[in-house]
Structures are given as structure tokens and as C-alpha cells.
Design a protein around this motif. Structure first.
Motif, mmCIF file in Angstrom:
data_model
loop_
_atom_site.group_PDB
_atom_site.id
_atom_site.type_symbol
_atom_site.label_atom_id
_atom_site.label_comp_id
_atom_site.label_asym_id
_atom_site.label_seq_id
_atom_site.Cartn_x
_atom_site.Cartn_y
_atom_site.Cartn_z
ATOM 1 N N GLY A 178 -34.800 67.879 2.504
ATOM 2 C CA GLY A 178 -33.550 68.307 3.113
ATOM 3 C C GLY A 178 -32.585 67.171 3.361
ATOM 4 N N ASN A 179 -31.466 67.510 3.997
ATOM 5 C CA ASN A 179 -30.442 66.534 4.364
ATOM 6 C C ASN A 179 -30.624 66.133 5.816
ATOM 7 O OD1 ASN A 179 -29.110 66.677 1.807
ATOM 8 N ND2 ASN A 179 -28.240 68.658 2.431
ATOM 9 N N PHE A 180 -30.752 64.861 6.070
ATOM 10 C CA PHE A 180 -31.006 64.386 7.434
ATOM 11 C C PHE A 180 -30.557 62.934 7.532
ATOM 12 C CE2 PHE A 180 -34.726 64.101 4.742
ATOM 13 C CZ PHE A 180 -35.023 62.750 4.780
ATOM 14 N N GLU A 181 -30.516 62.434 8.765
ATOM 15 C CA GLU A 181 -30.124 61.052 9.001
ATOM 16 C C GLU A 181 -31.250 60.209 9.583
ATOM 17 O OE1 GLU A 181 -26.681 61.010 11.447
ATOM 18 O OE2 GLU A 181 -25.377 61.963 9.953
ATOM 19 N N LYS A 182 -32.159 60.842 10.342
ATOM 20 C CA LYS A 182 -33.225 60.115 11.023
ATOM 21 C C LYS A 182 -34.579 60.711 10.687
ATOM 22 C CE LYS A 182 -30.426 58.955 15.102
ATOM 23 N NZ LYS A 182 -30.326 59.098 16.587
ATOM 24 N N ILE A 183 -35.580 59.816 10.618
ATOM 25 C CA ILE A 183 -36.962 60.233 10.472
ATOM 26 C C ILE A 183 -37.714 59.785 11.725
ATOM 27 C CG2 ILE A 183 -39.114 59.841 9.194
ATOM 28 C CD1 ILE A 183 -37.475 59.541 6.685
ATOM 29 N N TYR A 184 -38.655 60.617 12.162
ATOM 30 C CA TYR A 184 -39.428 60.310 13.372
ATOM 31 C C TYR A 184 -40.898 60.106 13.020
ATOM 32 C CZ TYR A 184 -35.213 61.574 15.805
ATOM 33 O OH TYR A 184 -33.907 61.601 16.249
ATOM 34 N N ALA A 185 -41.476 59.086 13.614
ATOM 35 C CA ALA A 185 -42.861 58.720 13.322
ATOM 36 C C ALA A 185 -43.829 59.764 13.870
ATOM 37 C CB ALA A 185 -43.173 57.356 13.922
ATOM 38 N N ARG A 186 -44.969 59.869 13.213
ATOM 39 C CA ARG A 186 -46.047 60.727 13.687
ATOM 40 C C ARG A 186 -47.202 59.869 14.182
ATOM 41 N NH1 ARG A 186 -47.354 66.239 10.440
ATOM 42 N NH2 ARG A 186 -45.236 67.047 10.212
ATOM 43 N N SER A 187 -47.802 60.292 15.263
ATOM 44 C CA SER A 187 -49.028 59.650 15.710
ATOM 45 C C SER A 187 -50.181 60.103 14.822
ATOM 46 C CB SER A 187 -49.320 60.025 17.166
ATOM 47 O OG SER A 187 -50.577 59.531 17.557
ATOM 48 N N LEU A 188 -51.176 59.245 14.672
ATOM 49 C CA LEU A 188 -52.408 59.681 14.026
ATOM 50 C C LEU A 188 -53.037 60.789 14.868
ATOM 51 C CD1 LEU A 188 -54.011 56.288 12.942
ATOM 52 C CD2 LEU A 188 -52.762 57.916 11.523
ATOM 53 N N ASN A 189 -53.568 61.798 14.203
ATOM 54 C CA ASN A 189 -54.112 62.961 14.911
ATOM 55 C C ASN A 189 -55.108 62.565 15.994
ATOM 56 O OD1 ASN A 189 -52.604 64.263 13.015
ATOM 57 N ND2 ASN A 189 -54.269 65.458 12.139
ATOM 58 N N LEU A 190 -56.050 61.703 15.641
ATOM 59 C CA LEU A 190 -57.108 61.324 16.557
ATOM 60 C C LEU A 190 -56.547 60.704 17.833
ATOM 61 C CD1 LEU A 190 -60.120 60.922 17.194
ATOM 62 C CD2 LEU A 190 -60.004 58.740 15.982
ATOM 63 N N HIS A 191 -55.459 59.950 17.727
ATOM 64 C CA HIS A 191 -54.891 59.295 18.900
ATOM 65 C C HIS A 191 -54.328 60.293 19.908
ATOM 66 C CE1 HIS A 191 -54.239 55.325 16.473
ATOM 67 N NE2 HIS A 191 -55.511 55.602 16.699
ATOM 68 N N LEU A 192 -54.023 61.499 19.456
ATOM 69 C CA LEU A 192 -53.449 62.494 20.351
ATOM 70 C C LEU A 192 -54.503 63.194 21.198
ATOM 71 C CD1 LEU A 192 -50.767 64.116 18.019
ATOM 72 C CD2 LEU A 192 -50.396 62.446 19.839
ATOM 73 N N TYR A 193 -55.728 63.272 20.709
ATOM 74 C CA TYR A 193 -56.731 63.987 21.508
ATOM 75 C C TYR A 193 -57.872 63.103 21.992
ATOM 76 C CZ TYR A 193 -58.864 64.792 16.820
ATOM 77 O OH TYR A 193 -59.387 64.664 15.556
#
Length: 205
Positions: A178-193
Motif C-alpha cells: 500500500g501507500n504509506f509514509e511510516k513503518i512500525y517495528a514489531r516485537s518478537l512474539n516470544l518477548h511479548l508473552y
């Protein structure tokens, strides 16, 4: 003022007497798969009585779902946002994905929002016909992780994390569209739980 006082002092037992707030509706656990439990994060009040109670010794199976997005356009598009299952599958870890919704004792919900910190750049191959790669700024992302007892809807724990939790430079999303200006980082799954491991493996609190 006299009329107001008379109304306010209606005798107990009057038909118009306010009985106070109604109890939250307890809902049926009618989800086909663990991956489908995301809507329960948005409708947790009162709980799901068909789910196991969070009592006794562990393990207490936990499903982890996050309302993810990768770009500024996706964040602002309610039709794009969806709940995504974060658990690993069949690794032998107590935090693996439960086999079915009826086994889920704890529901960990990740509510996300964009961060303002520019932390890196992401480079992607250009569309066909173009030779140069395209770079986009990579921004931080915040996660409010809330763990509920699915049976009652009671909040058991919460943590404020971000995409840099336990990783100094988060990786870029593998693909973006798509059309966008910013990308946002994702945490590794394991780090979230991982911060909630003791809730799964230890006696209920």
C-alpha cells in the motif's frame, strides 16, 4: 425543587426504583479455534464461564493475541486491524498455543499504538521496472499487554512493552503493501508473552 424532592424520595418497592447497575453478561465460549479468540479481548467483561478457572497448580494454558499493524495507514484503517495469534506451536513449551479454546485459562491481549521514536530504516525492493530500492523510516511501537482470566474476565496482570524490549534494533516487517509514509517495528512474539511465564507455570494467583 419540591417536585424533585418528592420524586427522589420515592418509597422502597416503588416500580420505578433503580436496582443499580446490571451484572455483566457472561458469554458462551463459541470460538471455533484459538486463533479466533481476539474478539474476546474487546468483550471480556463478565468472562466466558465455559473456560477453565484459573485455580490451583500450573500449567494454565494461555493464548496470546495482538492487534497488530505495520504502517501508519494500517493503524488508521479499522478494516485492516486484526487480532493475530502470537504463541508458538508444538515446541513443548508451556507457553505454546493451547489445542482448543476450551483449554484456554488465560487470555493475553496486546493493544498496540504507534511510537514517535525513529529507530532505523527499512529497505525494500522496488516494484518491477524500477532498479533502486525504496527506504522507509522505522518507528517504535508500543504494546499494552493485558492478561485476563478467561473464565471470569478478571485482569490478572499487565505490562507496558515496546518493540525494543530485549532487542536494541527491532527487525523490519518482512513485507509491506500500500501507500504509506511510516513503518512500525514489531516485537518478537516470544518477548511479548515471556514476562507472563510464571502465570502459566506457577500456582494461580
Amino acid at each position: 425543587m419540591v417536585i424533585a424532592a418528592l420524586v427522589a424520595c420515592s418509597a422502597p418497592g416503588d416500580d420505578d426504583l433503580d436496582d443499580g447497575p446490571s451484572e455483566p453478561t457472561r458469554k458462551a465460549l463459541s470460538f471455533a479455534a484459538v486463533e479466533d479468540l481476539g474478539p474476546a479481548c474487546e468483550d471480556i467483561e463478565g468472562g466466558y464461564p465455559d473456560a477453565p478457572e484459573y485455580v490451583g497448580d500450573g500449567p494454565h494454558p494461555m493464548a496470546v493475541l495482538v492487534n497488530e499493524f505495520d504502517t501508519d495507514v494500517q493503524f488508521n484503517d479499522p478494516d485492516y486491524r486484526e487480532w493475530k495469534l502470537m504463541n508458538n506451536v508444538s515446541t513443548g513449551d508451556p507457553l505454546d498455543k493451547p489445542d482448543s479454546p476450551s483449554e484456554v485459562t488465560l487470555l493475553a491481549c496486546g493493544f498496540t499504538r504507534p511510537g514517535d521514536d525513529l529507530i532505523d530504516k527499512c529497505s525494500y525492493k522496488a516494484p518491477l521496472g524500477l532498479t533502486a530500492s525504496i527506504e522507509y523510516p522505522l518507528y517504535n511501537k508500543h504494546y499494552t499487554m493485558v492478561v485476563y482470566e478467561l473464565h471470569t474476565g478478571r485482569e490478572v496482570a499487565r505490562a507496558e512493552l515496546d518493540a525494543r524490549f530485549r532487542q536494541s534494533t527491532p527487525t523490519c516487517p518482512f513485507t509491506v503493501e500500500g501507500n504509506f509514509e511510516k513503518i512500525y517495528a514489531r516485537s518478537l512474539n516470544l518477548h511479548l508473552y515471556e514476562p507472563f511465564r510464571d502465570l502459566v507455570t506457577e500456582p494461580a494467583t
